[in-house]
Motif scaffolding. Sequence first.
Motif, mmCIF file in Angstrom:
data_model
loop_
_atom_site.group_PDB
_atom_site.id
_atom_site.type_symbol
_atom_site.label_atom_id
_atom_site.label_comp_id
_atom_site.label_asym_id
_atom_site.label_seq_id
_atom_site.Cartn_x
_atom_site.Cartn_y
_atom_site.Cartn_z
ATOM 1 N N HIS A 1 11.374 -9.450 -9.344
ATOM 2 C CA HIS A 1 9.899 -9.488 -9.485
ATOM 3 C C HIS A 1 9.262 -8.490 -8.527
ATOM 4 N N VAL A 2 9.732 -8.452 -7.297
ATOM 5 C CA VAL A 2 9.200 -7.528 -6.298
ATOM 6 C C VAL A 2 9.519 -6.092 -6.682
ATOM 7 N N GLU A 3 10.758 -5.855 -7.121
ATOM 8 C CA GLU A 3 11.153 -4.505 -7.528
ATOM 9 C C GLU A 3 10.311 -4.009 -8.696
ATOM 10 N N HIS A 4 9.970 -4.908 -9.600
ATOM 11 C CA HIS A 4 9.145 -4.530 -10.751
ATOM 12 C C HIS A 4 7.809 -3.960 -10.276
ATOM 13 N N TYR A 5 7.155 -4.649 -9.352
ATOM 14 C CA TYR A 5 5.844 -4.178 -8.884
ATOM 15 C C TYR A 5 5.973 -2.944 -7.999
ATOM 16 N N LEU A 6 7.028 -2.878 -7.211
ATOM 17 C CA LEU A 6 7.249 -1.670 -6.410
ATOM 18 C C LEU A 6 7.446 -0.448 -7.307
ATOM 19 N N SER A 7 8.073 -0.653 -8.452
ATOM 20 C CA SER A 7 8.344 0.466 -9.361
ATOM 21 C C SER A 7 7.116 0.893 -10.152
ATOM 22 N N HIS A 8 6.096 0.015 -10.226
ATOM 23 C CA HIS A 8 4.896 0.334 -10.995
ATOM 24 C C HIS A 8 3.672 0.614 -10.120
ATOM 25 N N ILE A 9 3.709 0.147 -8.882
ATOM 26 C CA ILE A 9 2.585 0.381 -7.970
ATOM 27 C C ILE A 9 2.981 1.349 -6.862
ATOM 28 N N GLY A 10 4.155 1.142 -6.305
ATOM 29 C CA GLY A 10 4.623 2.027 -5.243
ATOM 30 C C GLY A 10 4.600 1.362 -3.880
ATOM 31 N N TYR A 11 5.651 1.544 -3.147
ATOM 32 C CA TYR A 11 5.793 0.986 -1.793
ATOM 33 C C TYR A 11 4.684 1.492 -0.896
ATOM 34 N N TYR A 12 4.465 2.801 -0.918
ATOM 35 C CA TYR A 12 3.478 3.410 -0.021
ATOM 36 C C TYR A 12 2.075 2.908 -0.332
ATOM 37 N N ARG A 13 1.740 2.805 -1.616
ATOM 38 C CA ARG A 13 0.411 2.331 -2.017
ATOM 39 C C ARG A 13 0.204 0.875 -1.608
ATOM 40 N N LEU A 14 1.212 0.045 -1.803
ATOM 41 C CA LEU A 14 1.100 -1.371 -1.439
ATOM 42 C C LEU A 14 1.059 -1.577 0.072
ATOM 43 N N SER A 15 1.610 -0.643 0.828
ATOM 44 C CA SER A 15 1.682 -0.834 2.280
ATOM 45 C C SER A 15 0.298 -0.952 2.913
ATOM 46 N N ALA A 16 -0.720 -0.346 2.279
ATOM 47 C CA ALA A 16 -2.080 -0.464 2.810
ATOM 48 C C ALA A 16 -2.590 -1.894 2.722
ATOM 49 N N TYR A 17 -2.034 -2.670 1.791
ATOM 50 C CA TYR A 17 -2.487 -4.045 1.586
ATOM 51 C C TYR A 17 -1.693 -5.050 2.411
ATOM 52 N N TRP A 18 -0.490 -4.674 2.852
ATOM 53 C CA TRP A 18 0.238 -5.625 3.687
ATOM 54 C C TRP A 18 0.032 -5.354 5.177
ATOM 55 N N LEU A 19 -0.660 -4.283 5.509
ATOM 56 C CA LEU A 19 -0.917 -3.998 6.923
ATOM 57 C C LEU A 19 -1.589 -5.166 7.645
ATOM 58 N N PRO A 20 -2.616 -5.824 7.066
ATOM 59 C CA PRO A 20 -3.236 -6.952 7.779
ATOM 60 C C PRO A 20 -2.305 -8.146 7.970
ATOM 61 N N PHE A 21 -1.196 -8.187 7.233
ATOM 62 C CA PHE A 21 -0.257 -9.299 7.338
ATOM 63 C C PHE A 21 0.850 -9.013 8.355
ATOM 64 N N GLU A 22 0.828 -7.828 8.965
ATOM 65 C CA GLU A 22 1.859 -7.486 9.942
ATOM 66 C C GLU A 22 1.505 -8.037 11.322
ATOM 67 N N LEU A 23 2.528 -8.299 12.116
ATOM 68 C CA LEU A 23 2.324 -8.707 13.499
ATOM 69 C C LEU A 23 1.778 -7.527 14.302
#
Length: 305
Positions: A29-51
């Motif tokens: 499921h995760v690989e599917h979205y990474l392949s259609h959205i992109g790791y780099y593009r999604l990284s902007a959205y997980w930044l607030p969830f990082e320590l």
Amino acid sequence: MIYDKPPLSFADQAQRLRERGLSFDDPAHVEHYLSHIGYYRLSAYWLPFELPSSDGITRCHQFQVGTTFEQILQLYIFDRKLRLLAMEAIERIEVALRTRWAGSMSLRHGSHAHMKHELFKCPWNHARDLGKMVNELHESKETFIVHYRDRYTEPFLPPIWAVVETLTLGALSRWLKNTKDMVVKKEIMRSFGMPTVEIMEGVFHALTPIRNVCAHHSRLWNRRFAMSLPYIQRMRHTMQPPNAPNHAEHHLYNYLSLINVLMKAINPGSSWKTRLIELLNTINPAQQQAMGFPTDWKTRPFWAE
């Protein structure tokens, strides 16, 4: 420094996220979205969830305990819906501005008012903007432009109500600002519910980056914009003031507030604000505040009425 990070397969990207503490049950499921959205593009959205990092500058790249991939994906989907809603409003505003400017200028100064340099405050800026218009129209394949070129020889440009359809919001805001006729400007100002011509010009200029972010599918959610909107005194109980904490006036809240004012002027029965509030209710208060929303925004009369 030399950049030496190797590319990773989508499976390796998912594994890296898991190693950094992101929780998910289905790697496919995760690989599917990474392949259609992109790791780099999604990284902007997980930044607030990082320590937070130890030095407060570099990224830690480790997720807060309990962070799930679905949380990140839902924030990404929220941002996509937010862009679509903002673009819907800006399209309405842009079309209305084209119509108002072209209509007022043509009725007062003729069908080819845009070609008369004496109608504009700065002849140099007029020459620049007219030159850009000429270059773009010369290559245009738009049916109405081709028809005019084939049928008419003088004037060599189509009338203002035709050429205005080819202008971007940024170009249109420059033409408006350079317009000399204050009667034209005040007619447009009143039609959009703006208190002064200067504020109106500043609002349309500042909306251009929002329009461009939406058009290029970039992140809108917690973006900080270089320019801030003009501060409107009668909206002092709604807008974030200049020099607000955490530069809140440079975030999206003030822009959405002004877009709502413009939308109400264009269509008083618009459901845009209602749909915006419904969308905002799908994210938590911290994610709202990342857009510059004050903690009490829901109780302010502007939003509650």
